[in-house]
Write a protein that holds these residues in place. Structure first.
Motif, PDB file in Angstrom:
ATOM      1  N   HIS A  89       0.825  -1.207   0.000  1.00 35.36           N
ATOM      2  CA  HIS A  89       0.000   0.000   0.000  1.00 35.36           C
ATOM      3  C   HIS A  89       0.860   1.259   0.000  1.00 35.36           C
ATOM      4  O   HIS A  89       1.981   1.269   0.506  1.00 35.36           O
ATOM      5  N   HIS A  90       0.344   2.337  -0.621  1.00 37.98           N
ATOM      6  CA  HIS A  90       1.016   3.639  -0.616  1.00 37.98           C
ATOM      7  C   HIS A  90       2.496   3.519  -0.970  1.00 37.98           C
ATOM      8  O   HIS A  90       3.347   4.111  -0.319  1.00 37.98           O
ATOM      9  N   GLY A  95       4.142   8.454  -0.492  1.00 38.77           N
ATOM     10  CA  GLY A  95       3.199   7.480   0.058  1.00 38.77           C
ATOM     11  C   GLY A  95       3.158   7.485   1.573  1.00 38.77           C
ATOM     12  O   GLY A  95       2.088   7.351   2.172  1.00 38.77           O
ATOM     13  N   TYR A  98       1.151  10.705   2.727  1.00 35.76           N
ATOM     14  CA  TYR A  98      -0.291  10.630   2.482  1.00 35.76           C
ATOM     15  C   TYR A  98      -0.942   9.546   3.331  1.00 35.76           C
ATOM     16  O   TYR A  98      -2.065   9.717   3.829  1.00 35.76           O
ATOM     17  N   HIS A  99      -0.259   8.417   3.491  1.00 37.10           N
ATOM     18  CA  HIS A  99      -0.794   7.346   4.353  1.00 37.10           C
ATOM     19  C   HIS A  99      -0.927   7.843   5.793  1.00 37.10           C
ATOM     20  O   HIS A  99      -1.952   7.614   6.444  1.00 37.10           O
ATOM     21  N   ASP A 102      -3.875  10.160   6.103  1.00 36.33           N
ATOM     22  CA  ASP A 102      -5.139   9.413   6.019  1.00 36.33           C
ATOM     23  C   ASP A 102      -5.424   8.656   7.311  1.00 36.33           C
ATOM     24  O   ASP A 102      -6.566   8.582   7.776  1.00 36.33           O
ATOM     25  N   ASP A 251      -6.382   2.524   0.032  1.00 38.24           N
ATOM     26  CA  ASP A 251      -5.390   2.640  -1.029  1.00 38.24           C
ATOM     27  C   ASP A 251      -5.425   1.445  -1.970  1.00 38.24           C
ATOM     28  O   ASP A 251      -5.092   1.575  -3.148  1.00 38.24           O
ATOM     29  N   LYS A 569      -0.677   5.327 -12.249  1.00 40.92           N
ATOM     30  CA  LYS A 569      -1.009   6.005 -11.003  1.00 40.92           C
ATOM     31  C   LYS A 569      -1.406   7.451 -11.255  1.00 40.92           C
ATOM     32  O   LYS A 569      -1.096   8.029 -12.301  1.00 40.92           O
ATOM     33  N   ARG A 574      -1.509   7.822  -6.238  1.00 42.34           N
ATOM     34  CA  ARG A 574      -2.540   6.875  -5.836  1.00 42.34           C
ATOM     35  C   ARG A 574      -2.808   5.879  -6.949  1.00 42.34           C
ATOM     36  O   ARG A 574      -2.603   6.155  -8.130  1.00 42.34           O
ATOM     37  N   ASN A 575      -3.298   4.706  -6.561  1.00 41.19           N
ATOM     38  CA  ASN A 575      -3.602   3.658  -7.536  1.00 41.19           C
ATOM     39  C   ASN A 575      -4.948   3.871  -8.219  1.00 41.19           C
ATOM     40  O   ASN A 575      -5.126   3.527  -9.380  1.00 41.19           O
ATOM     41  N   GLU A 616      -9.102  12.309 -10.736  1.00 41.74           N
ATOM     42  CA  GLU A 616      -7.838  12.249 -10.000  1.00 41.74           C
ATOM     43  C   GLU A 616      -6.723  11.751 -10.908  1.00 41.74           C
ATOM     44  O   GLU A 616      -6.949  10.912 -11.747  1.00 41.74           O
TER      45      GLU A 616
END
Length: 616
Positions: A89-90, A95, A98-99, A102, A251, A569, A574-575, A616
């Protein structure tokens, strides 16, 4: 209260910025430090801080800038472009930042379910709750900041050798040199949980620090959590672990229900499976439960490396976990080895795979034997553990010819279980369904049938051809795509599932059996790229696949598909992308896929009803 004294006496100071001075251009592969001014002006960060405020971090206006904005800025100066994970993830740029934001957002929402401080009279809660909520925010923001030390960071020097960065040099964002980073080969998975508190004290300014230390109980809980001391009764730990699970699920493309389910599951789990694996492996080695350096032994030590024979150690780990009451232990050795490798408990071989081929020679008994083993680097895993080397030597053998799927997954280091040869005969087995026992034939497929789904020969021997039941036939049958050769999900790694999913998508499009650009379709072409609606496509795949699937199986499909690296991305790393339905203004979430040569040959038209502009 100390916090209210700070509010009363506080006077906001203008933000200080450090001018950036760089000689020449930034070399390829390096990043310029993200400056304080850039961080304060970043729209993504400002949006997340606004969401954070609306989510329940209700600090007075007078202290908001210093207590929240300045703290986030200081945090970003340290973490810079670093990812939150290597491939999970991230894992994109920024990453980790932002993680962390969040997790903070989810944490201040989840804390509403708890009385803070716990076990406190109502009249005290009224006065102390505000600083406790701020403590939850800090714990969430800093919970992973120790991952900075998982990275090897180099500062570029024009006139001299590069300088290796350490925390003693201060935040990278305060420096003027370009930098680059990579994951350390000898990083220890659990270390980042133990050193977060040391970064908290460096990143937090005077008044916020005075505030959280003024409440002894809060600071005790905060310190306990950020130094890696696990306590299931620590309310801050409980909240942040739920928020962390929610952020990870988000994510990876989970729906709102999936995010809530991830957080709910974590609420009732005292320790992560990774921690349980680490504790179990440490116990087996320190308590001498593994026979070492003997003929017929389960492990062999050569210098800093310990080689553990695959099947006996897998059985020993599994039985020990089950004896301790740990649920969810993989029954497949492949999945168990993947867990060990993902959390850096074992080391990959030169091909990036979990399983090593070795030849052990014991000179004292004039004996040698070939094994498939897992490898542990002892100084990284357990530096305090002293094990004697074997009386002899170990030769690393070259890998045997890998099958197609093994080649496809070697880049991420997953091992494929060896399959025993099966005679070419027809057998019968009973498969339980919801309604009745259905007899299905297990047939060894010929090469032509196997080639329908590349890599299947590395997964199944024999291969099971699933016969659709009457329950499979419904109004959605026309969009489900080609028939699948089925082996239960619990015998596949997420990455293998991802390969099957993408083969199913591509084969369905080529055969015209997967709908595209229609109202009910989960595949569209937007701006020249393939767009897969998530999680709809993954859920349809699981519904079609059936064997071993449950309500959460689509999460494994999402994770496995992302590991293939086919998707594009967003600019924020982000995915998941968002596209707009022109007529209604509604949005669809999903993955944009690089247009492969095979799909480009179909000359598929763009869906004029969808647009990625403003997405996005």
């Amino acid at each position: 209260m100390e916090l209210f004294k700070i509010i009363k006496n506080f006077a906001m100071q203008p933000a200080k910025t450090v001018p950036l001075q760089v000689k020449g251009t930034v070399p390829a592969g390096y990043f310029m430090p993200w400056t304080e001014a850039q961080i304060r002006a970043d729209e993504t960060i400002k949006d997340k801080i606004r969401v954070l405020q609306r989510s329940g971090l209700a600090l007075p206006y007078e202290i908001w800038t210093e207590f929240v904005i300045d703290t986030v800025v200081n945090f970003a100066l340290w973490v810079q472009e670093l990812p939150a994970s290597a491939s999970y993830h991230h894992h994109g740029r920024k990453g980790l930042l932002y993680h962390s934001l969040d997790v903070a957002i989810y944490a201040v929402r989840i804390r509403r379910n708890y009385i803070m401080p716990p076990n406190t009279p109502p009249e005290e809660v009224l006065h102390r709750e505000i600083v406790w909520v701020y403590g939850v925010f800090l714990a969430a923001l800093f919970h992973d900041c120790g991952k900075i030390m998982d990275m090897q960071i180099e500062l570029f020097n024009v006139d001299a050798d590069n300088e290796v960065w350490t925390p003693a040099l201060g935040p990278v964002g305060k420096l003027t040199q370009p930098y680059r980073f990579k994951y350390k080969d000898d990083r220890a998975y659990l270390n980042h949980q133990r050193i977060a508190h040391s970064f908290l004290t460096r990143m937090l300014s005077k008044n916020p620090m005075l505030s959280i230390t003024s409440d002894t109980m809060l600071y005790s809980c905060l310190t306990e959590y950020l130094t890696g001391h696990k306590n299931p009764d620590n309310v801050i730990e409980l909240i942040v672990k739920q928020a962390d699970a929610a952020s990870v699920a988000q994510d990876l493309g989970a729906s709102k229900d999936g995010i809530n389910a991830a957080a709910k599951r974590m609420r009732f789990e005292n320790n992560s499976f990774a921690e349980q694996l680490h504790v179990t492996m440490t116990y087996l080695l320190t308590e001498k439960k593994v026979l070492l350096n003997k003929k017929g032994g389960e492990g062999f030590v050569a210098g800093e490396h310990l080689y553990l024979v695959c099947k006996p150690i897998a059985d020993l780990i599994r039985s020990t976990l089950l004896d301790r009451g740990i649920s969810g232990v993989p029954s497949s050795n492949t999945k168990l080895f993947n867990e060990l490798q993902q959390h850096n408990i074992i080391r990959p071989n030169e091909q990036g795979l979990a399983v090593w081929s070795i030849k052990v020679t014991l000179t004292d008994v004039n004996w040698y034997q070939k094994f498939t083993c897992l490898c542990i680097h002892l100084p990284t895993f357990a530096p305090e553990l002293a094990l004697n080397s074997l009386p002899g030597f170990i030769d690393i053998l070259p890998p045997e010819d890998e099958k197609p799927l093994a080649e496809a997954i070697s880049s991420v280091g997953f091992a494929v279980e060896e399959q025993e040869p099966v005679p070419e005969s027809v057998n019968t087995e009973i498969i339980e369904t919801d309604d009745t026992d259905v007899t299905r034939e297990v047939i060894v497929q010929d090469d032509l049938l196997i080639s329908m789904i590349p890599g299947m020969e590395a997964l199944m021997s024999p291969i099971i051809e699933a016969t659709p039941s009457t329950n499979d036939i419904n109004e959605s049958a026309d969009v489900l795509g080609p028939e699948l050769l089925v082996t239960p999900f619990n015998k596949l790694t997420d990455h293998q599932i991802g390969i099957l999913f993408w083969n199913w998508i591509e084969a369905g499009l080529l055969a015209g059996e997967v709908s595209i650009n229609t109202a009910e379709a989960f595949i569209h072409k937007v701006n020249g790229q393939v767009f897969i609606v998530s999680p709809t496509a993954m859920k349809v795949f699981c519904k079609k696949y059936q064997q071993g699937c449950d309500a959460d199986s689509y999460l494994a499909v999402q994770s496995g598909f992302q590991s293939l690296g086919l998707h594009l991305k967003t600019t924020e790393g982000r995915n998941i992308h968002s596209v707009k339905v022109t007529a209604s203004g509604k949005r669809l979430n999903g993955f944009f896929i690089k247009l492969t040569t095979t799909l480009a040959a179909l000359a598929l038209p763009d869906n004029s009803a969808l647009s990625s502009e403003g997405g996005e």
